[in-house]
Design a protein around this motif. Structure first.
Motif: not given
Length: 453
Positions: A34, A38, A158, A162-164
């Motif tokens: 991801s 991204g 994730t 999302g990965w953040r």
């Protein structure tokens, strides 16, 4: 604050922060794909995302302990936890690969201050040996549980947020840790005559950074390009300079006399090799699961749960096996398990993958504590602190090298599948080499010494 309450406060604060550190070691791998999509990160960029953290951690760990001795464990613990938490925020908002890698370096520096100081806080709060042993056992167990849960937590976050989010989740935990640590009693008067080995620190950092840089970036410009050859020369010169400095410095960060003890030297080497194999395999199999097999982050996280769960389980059972069987043959068997697990990953299929993950996790979880005990017994009591820091530094260095070496092998050959096979064969070979080294070291230690006539 009554003493038992103070002890609980220290244990709660240090266990929470250590769990945060260990969570970060396993949560990132399942988010690599991801991140790559991204931020448009290449495989070498992903290697830097992982290695930047472990490189900074390894480079500053010995100095972090010395700083805590001089300025007080509580102060440095708070500085490290604040730095780690702020760096996690920076990771979460990073707009480019460079920003993310720089924030990962800051995370590693924070961890290097936090980990040795957390052990010192436990030591101060629990003066009795049995009390201290129970406290450190609970502290380590919290880290093991966090590492075991990391892939699943990372995969779920994730996939859904999302990965953040894997970095943002550190913020509330880090803030809780800061609040708990702020309420601890002030440090006792710390000695002010602790000297720092800044030349040694600089030489070690340059040597490690240059070596990791050469291993990760060597493929793109070519291994014989002037840039890569220059980097290799810098790593060699800095490494030799580090040895020269440590051999002559009265305040060496790494006293070379420790390595005159064969058991300590052998334990340090096999600990580094174990971390190299484990984290190298963790990295390349994560890429394989997501980039080649098409696993979702959650699916990849679930695939890693047997591995990390076995790490936690074997760590808890290691001392019982050692007490019953000693360290020589169980350690050798654990490295053979590593090799079998690496080769089993070549077979494909759900069952071979599951059995391989179990084997690798059992090996890693057993080796770390089993290698530590004989190493600590081989050194004088007054050298125990620097000996423990040296073992941890060796493990972090091995982890950084594993990601760099195995990642480069996986991408250097014409196809990822061929490169992955080369990395798995390398893991098996290094594991068997480590088994041979440990067997020789312990056989030599078991030989009766001849008395001079």
């Amino acid at each position: 604050m009554p003493v038992p309450a103070q002890q609980r406060q220290v244990l709660l604060a240090t266990s929470l922060s250590y769990a945060l550190i260990m969570l970060d070691t396993s949560v990132v791998n399942v988010a690599l794909q991801s991140m790559a999509l991204g931020l448009d990160v290449t495989v070498s960029g992903l290697q830097w995302v992982i290695s930047a953290y472990t490189l900074a951690f390894a480079s500053a760990l010995l100095t972090g302990g010395a700083l805590g001795d001089r300025w007080g464990a509580r102060k440095l613990y708070l500085v490290g936890l604040l730095l780690f938490t702020c760096a996690s925020l920076a990771c979460g908002v990073a707009a480019s690969p460079g920003m993310l890698i720089a924030a990962r370096v800051a995370q590693g520096l924070g961890a290097a201050l936090l980990v040795p100081c957390s052990l010192k806080l436990i030591h101060q709060a629990c003066p009795g040996p049995q009390q201290r042993a129970r406290a450190i056992g609970l502290w380590a167990s919290c880290g093991g549980i966090a590492m075991a849960a990391g892939p699943l937590i990372g995969g779920a976050l994730t996939q859904w947020l999302g990965w953040r989010s894997i970095f943002f989740v550190n913020l509330p935990l880090g803030i809780c840790g800061v609040v708990l640590a702020w309420r601890l009693l002030a440090d006792p008067q710390a000695p002010q005559n602790v000297r720092f080995d800044w030349p040694g620190q600089l030489a070690a950092s340059v040597a490690l950074a240059a070596l990791i840089g050469v291993l990760i970036e060597g493929q793109a410009p070519g291994w014989t390009s002037p840039l890569i050859l220059s980097g290799a020369a810098i790593a060699l010169v800095a490494g030799l300079a580090f040895v020269w400095i440590e051999a002559r410095s009265p305040h060496a960060m790494l006293p070379l006399a420790l390595f005159r003890q064969p058991i300590f030297a052998g334990s340090t080497l096999v600990s580094a090799l174990s971390a190299l194999v484990f984290y190298g395999l963790f990295f390349v199999t994560s890429l394989d699961f997501q980039q080649i097999r098409g696993y979702s982050p959650l699916h990849a996280g679930l695939a890693f749960v047997p591995l990390t769960a076995m790490v936690a389980l074997a760590s808890l059972l290691s001392h019982r096996v050692v007490r019953a069987c000693g360290t020589r043959w169980p350690m050798c068997a654990a490295f053979v398990l590593y090799a079998m697990g690496a080769l089993g990953l070549m077979q494909g299929g759900s069952l071979p993958n599951l059995l391989s993950m179990i084997a690798i996790g059992l090996a890693s979880g057993f080796i770390s504590p089993a290698a530590t005990a004989p190493a600590m017994e081989a050194v004088a009591p007054q050298a125990a602190g620097v000996a423990a820091a040296t073992l941890n530094t060796a493990r972090q260095t091995g982890a950084a090298l594993g990601v760099a070496i195995f990642g480069s092998l996986a991408t250097a050959l014409p196809s990822f599948t061929t490169g992955l096979s080369a990395a798995l064969w390398a893991a098996a070979g290094l594991s068997l080499f480590a088994a041979l080294v440990w067997g020789k070291v312990m056989a030599r230690a078991a030989q009766p010494r001849r008395r001079p006539r």
